[in-house]
Design an enzyme around this catalytic site. Structure first.
Site: not given
Ligand code: CO
Length: 432
Positions: A205, A216, A285, A293, A318, A413
């Protein structure tokens, strides 16, 4: 990811070694390239029209032909040099459905997008770096690698391809490489001797950003094919979340759709059958500028909030598939930290904490960082000061999030953008 309600059990240990600082200057121009390219000359001669002939004149005036460089293996060319126009590949486009079909052709909404083009190009550049870096890393990953080497190779490749430049372009957060029952937020601290194993399930990640516009995106690596369906469960659940997302869609509906797909899987590992669970206290998020976030959470189980997704928002979709409890708690030594986005000026008396905060403000601002990133900046013996910043509420520690020991967790994700006319899956590649 965002996490809710976890039990705390965090260990802290002092360490601090230094490694070299490997930044690279952005290089935008390739005007010095004197080599000729026959195919581009032919293309020029065939081109017609006023716009094109204007460009041709300009090019002929400088008597230099443009030849776009090709990415090397291992990758070393900044992505900006591969796309010198400053336009980067668009992600996957998904049309809105039902009540929002009108957006597809709305001239008013298209005009809005023209105004946002610089932002789209920033985040698409970050996405292109993400794709090229993960392609390279997938090619070199093998059992026996030191996790630290894996992370440093990945991070140094990001630094090079994104033309790292202070807070304007760079790594958006530490490289998560959580193994097995550790779902997220694990990266080695300096000196860690963990070696990647054939039977490991690793969630890679990592994040890239241009001007604070963050990509992300994560995928899972397993060498042993017995984990294939565990990976497929989270890959398909994430694709479902992406598909269900849209303007005016309720977050709880995305979560319910994700859980439905996720929990339709069962997996056989070492001859034992497990139902697959969505980890109920992990979420996707919303993402804002320099704020990975942001306020909205995208649940991966039913029963979530009825808040709606809105036009112009970025979301990290994700999902986490687990053979364990489907619930994580904080455990193991902490590596990830992030400045609290909303924190104002808090006066600090301790000089060491003050100095460390200055380093954090300058190098990370509100982007997440890990201890290795402080080490490479030359910081030493900073753990007490870091604890002071955490205790003062200025910095948030983000310890590893773990399901039960002996279980396995997979994750996929993507970052999506709810454009006015369509949904763009920014981080989509030909791999996932
Ligand atoms: Co994330």
């Amino acid at each position: 990811m965002a996490v809710e309600k976890v039990d705390k059990e965090v260990h802290v240990e002092e360490n601090g070694t230094k490694e070299e600082n490997g930044t690279s200057e952005p290089s935008i121009s390739n005007e010095n390239d004197e080599s000729s390219d026959l195919s581009s000359m032919i293309q020029k001669d065939e081109d017609d029209g006023k716009e094109v002939s204007k460009k041709k004149k300009k090019k002929n005036k400088s008597k230099k032909k443009k030849e776009l460089p090709q990415q090397t293996d291992p990758p070393s060319i900044p992505v900006i040099e591969l796309f010198p126009s400053g336009e980067f590949p668009e992600g996957e486009i998904q049309q809105y459905k039902d009540d929002n079909l009108w957006r597809t052709t709305s001239e008013e909404k298209r005009e809005l997008e023209r105004l946002e083009k610089p932002i789209y190009d920033s985040v698409r550049q970050a996405a292109e770096v993400h794709r090229q870096v993960r392609k390279y890393i997938k090619g070199i990953l093998k059992p026996g690698m030191l996790m630290t080497d894996l992370c440093e190779t990945l991070e140094n490749t990001v630094r090079k391809l994104i033309s790292e430049n202070g807070l304007q372009a760079g790594i958006a957060f530490p490289t998560g490489c959580s193994l097995n029952w550790v779902a997220a937020h694990w990266t080695p601290n300096t000196g860690d001797k963990t070696v990647l194993q054939y039977d490991d399930v690793m969630k890679l990640d990592f994040g890239t950003h241009i001007d604070g516009y963050i990509v992300d995106s994560a995928f899972t690596v397993a060498f042993n094919p017995m984990f294939d369906s565990l990976l497929e469960a989270s890959r398909e659940a994430t694709n479902t979340g992406v598909k269900e997302s849209g303007i005016d869609v309720r977050l709880c509906d995305v979560g319910a759709a994700i859980q439905e797909v996720m929990e339709s899987y069962e997996v056989e590992i070492n001859g034992k059958v497990f139902p697959v669970k969505s980890i109920r206290n992990l979420n996707g998020h919303s993402i804002c500028r320099y704020h990975v976030h942001a306020e909205k959470s995208v649940p991966i189980v039913k029963g979530g909030e009825q808040t709606k997704m809105e036009e112009g928002e970025f979301f990290a979709i994700e999902t986490f598939a687990s053979t364990g409890k489907g619930y994580v708690r904080e455990d193991l030594e902490c590596s990830h930290y992030m400045k609290n986005f909303d924190v104002g000026h808090i006066p600090l008396r301790l000089p060491r904490a003050k100095q460390l905060l200055a380093t954090i403000n300058k190098n990370f601002s509100t982007l997440a960082f890990c201890r290795r990133y402080l080490d490479r900046l030359g910081e030493t013996k900073y753990l007490m000061a870091l604890k002071n910043l955490c205790d003062a509420g200025i910095v948030q520690p983000c310890p590893p999030l773990c399901d039960i020991k002996g279980s396995w967790v997979s994750q996929f994700e993507h970052t999506i953008l709810l454009r006015p006319t369509c949904k763009e899956v920014i981080s989509r590649g030909d791999d996932y």
